[in-house]
Write an enzyme that holds these catalytic residues in place. Structure first.
Site, PDB file in Angstrom:
ATOM      1  N   GLY A 103       0.812  -1.218   0.000  1.00 50.52           N
ATOM      2  CA  GLY A 103       0.000   0.000   0.000  1.00 50.52           C
ATOM      3  C   GLY A 103       0.841   1.262   0.000  1.00 50.52           C
ATOM      4  O   GLY A 103       1.954   1.278   0.496  1.00 50.52           O
TER       5      GLY A 103
ATOM      6  N   ARG B 191      -2.418   8.886   2.585  1.00 48.31           N
ATOM      7  CA  ARG B 191      -3.305   9.635   3.488  1.00 48.31           C
ATOM      8  C   ARG B 191      -2.842   9.615   4.940  1.00 48.31           C
ATOM      9  O   ARG B 191      -3.384  10.327   5.778  1.00 48.31           O
ATOM     10  CB  ARG B 191      -4.735   9.114   3.363  1.00 48.31           C
TER      11      ARG B 191
ATOM     12  N   LYS C 167       2.648   2.720   5.683  1.00 51.18           N
ATOM     13  CA  LYS C 167       1.393   2.607   6.435  1.00 51.18           C
ATOM     14  C   LYS C 167       1.339   1.369   7.322  1.00 51.18           C
ATOM     15  O   LYS C 167       0.969   1.459   8.497  1.00 51.18           O
ATOM     16  CB  LYS C 167       0.210   2.597   5.453  1.00 51.18           C
TER      17      LYS C 167
ATOM     18  N   GLY D 119     -16.488  -3.158  -2.745  1.00 51.42           N
ATOM     19  CA  GLY D 119     -17.016  -4.081  -3.738  1.00 51.42           C
ATOM     20  C   GLY D 119     -18.336  -4.654  -3.228  1.00 51.42           C
ATOM     21  O   GLY D 119     -18.474  -4.938  -2.044  1.00 51.42           O
TER      22      GLY D 119
ATOM     23  N   ALA E 205      14.706   7.452  49.563  1.00 52.64           N
ATOM     24  CA  ALA E 205      14.142   8.446  48.649  1.00 52.64           C
ATOM     25  C   ALA E 205      15.253   9.255  47.988  1.00 52.64           C
ATOM     26  O   ALA E 205      16.246   9.585  48.618  1.00 52.64           O
ATOM     27  CB  ALA E 205      13.213   9.374  49.420  1.00 52.64           C
TER      28      ALA E 205
ATOM     29  N   ARG F 251      30.111  12.590  52.146  1.00 48.27           N
ATOM     30  CA  ARG F 251      29.497  13.920  52.124  1.00 48.27           C
ATOM     31  C   ARG F 251      30.313  14.824  53.042  1.00 48.27           C
ATOM     32  O   ARG F 251      31.114  14.342  53.845  1.00 48.27           O
ATOM     33  CB  ARG F 251      28.047  13.851  52.608  1.00 48.27           C
TER      34      ARG F 251
END
Ligand code: UD1
Ligand code: CA
Length: 459
Positions: A24, A28, A35, A154, A376, A436
């Site tokens: 195809g 469109r 497609k 058809g 967290a 840290r």
């Protein structure tokens, strides 16, 4: 979810060839993509057709593609590795397209199914019904439907119950145009006569095309049996533009939700849950509203997927919980009873049984051992702008909140990471790592500061 189709005994011994037309143009769609490679329910249109024809027992598949469409052939092979790819060099009509697969037809199947790559909603049961009609002696069996608006289809011209001809809109007489029973396009041909019928098709019609539909009239004239099976209009809907793509998506979602509910999954608000054709669920799974399942997801028994989660290429183990607002990307693999909470993203990572990753976290290219708790705000820093690295976290470890784990790095079983750490080197089992700045406390500093800069006191 793969539909289970029982193969009626009589059909098992019959060799079935599916010829799938995928040449195809699809203009469109207004797309760079062919497609038939646009997707519904997480799968290309063509892939749906290849899957359903295979489920209906097609042991051989021939895919007819347009010239220079290696991408379509490759996509077909991914789904159906044994598929034969044939090229239709010029688009001269549906019969001409089927004949592009002449070599496959000559190998002599018992049943030949002709399906369209842009018509993804035909169910395997329907293809099986077509094959049963062939097994019952028909040479040509077509799918008919009562069209709300027959324009463009058809028309099935019958004499009593016998199908005499299929007349395309442009070639139909006034009387024929008034017929509302239309051709769905998909049909089945007896392998013994298919090639002979197709070779008789001419292009002497309004469009100058070789119409596949002409085989009905040719067969009838030769005294061969022709038959019509009727289905709902919904099933034969093709996709020509984006609106029809969305309509096909809606039909598939409705079917998939119904199948999932029937199989013992709770969907609290079914209309808000989006599934892929291959989404697999155990029993007693609960899916809350607004969840999206991309392709390749499996969810184990008793798992709960909370609202607004997005899963793709992921496995959720038995009794695990996900979300709300979680994102599982490809390669996320959650062990039994693992917990992944809100605003957590997991990618290419195995999460051990019972591990908890409850809030605001990114775990990527990693493994997390059983029973480990991820605090967290934890981030696996897996990317240096060029390459990806792995983070390995053992079992029963504890990652303090707001830690950055700079990969490649290994945190062994039972280790603790102090909150707010940036971890750049490996941590041995049962150790504590803190990365840290050390806290400084200056007694009385704030009071002095206020004294000096605070608002003037009034008496
Ligand atoms: C076709 C039927 C029509 C039926 C309708 C249902 C014919 C002649 N007509 O019409 O009776 O009501 O489907 O939707 O078959 N294709 C090729 N190569 C070609 C031409 C078509 O591969 O040379 C493929 C298309 O990509 C498409 C399918 O065949 O997937 C149908 O072709 P299309 O031109 O859309 O046929 P219709 O005019 O819709
Ligand atoms: Ca069409």
């Amino acid at each position: 979810m793969v539909t289970q189709v029982s193969h009626p005994g009589a059909l098992v011994a019959r060799r079935c060839l599916a010829v799938v037309l995928a040449a195809g143009e699809g203009t469109r769609m207004r797309s760079q993509r062919p497609k038939v490679l646009h997707e519904v329910a997480g799968r290309a249109l063509l892939a749906h057709v290849l899957t359903t024809t295979t489920e209906a027992g097609a042991g051989e598949i021939a895919v007819v593609v347009g010239p220079d469409r290696d991408d379509v052939g490759a996509a077909a092979r991914k789904v159906a590795p044994a598929a034969q790819i044939y090229v239709q060099r010029e688009r001269l009509g549906t019969a001409h397209a089927v004949l592009a697969a002449r070599e496959a037809l000559m190998r002599g199947a018992d049943d030949v199914i002709v399906a369209f790559g842009d018509t993804p909603l035909v169910r395997p049961e329907t293809f099986l019904r077509l094959r049963e009609a062939l097994a019952g002696g028909a040479a040509v069996v077509v799918l008919g439907f009562e069209a709300r608006d027959p324009k463009g289809y058809g028309r099935l011209v019958r004499d009593g119950e016998t199908l005499v001809a299929i007349r395309e809109e442009k070639d139909a007489s006034e009387v024929e145009r008034a017929i509302t029973l239309c051709n769905g396009g998909v049909m089945a041909l007896a392998g013994t006569t298919a090639l002979a019928l197709l070779e008789q098709v001419s292009n002497a019609n309004a469009k100058g095309e070789y119409y596949l539909t002409d085989v009905a009239e040719i067969a009838h004239r030769r005294g061969l049996e022709t038959a019509v099976l009727t289905v709902s209009e919904e099933e034969i809907q093709g996709v020509n533009d984006r609106a029809q793509l969305a309509a096909a998506e809606a039909v598939l979602q409705r079917r998939l939700r119904a199948a999932v509910l029937a199989a013992g999954v709770t969907l609290v608000a079914p209309d808000t849950v989006f599934l892929s054709a291959d989404t697999a669920f155990g029993t007693d799974v609960v899916v809350e509203p607004n969840v999206v399942f991309g392709p390749g997801v499996s969810v184990g028994d008793r798992a709960v997927i909370h609202a607004f989660s997005h899963l793709e290429g992921a496995r959720v183990g038995e009794g695990a919980t996900v979300g709300p607002f979680a994102r599982l990307r490809p390669g996320a693999d959650l062990g039994a009873s693992a917990r992944v909470g809100n605003f957590v993203e997991i990618k290419a990572a195995a999460i051990g049984a019972g591990a908890k990753i409850n809030h605001l976290t990114y775990i990527g290219d990693a493994s997390v051992g059983a029973g480990t708790n991820i605090g967290a705000g934890t981030i696996t820093c897996n990317y240096d702008g060029f390459r990806k690295y792995r983070t390995t976290i053992g079992a029963n470890a504890f990652i303090g909140s707001n830690s950055s784990l700079v990969a490649p790095v290994t945190i062994a079983d039972g280790a603790y990471i102090g909150s707010g750490s940036v971890i750049t080197s490996d941590v041995p089992a049962d150790a504590l790592a803190i990365g840290r700045g050390r806290q400084v406390v200056k007694e009385g500093w704030a009071a002095l500061f206020r004294e000096k800069f605070g608002p003037k006191k009034h008496d």
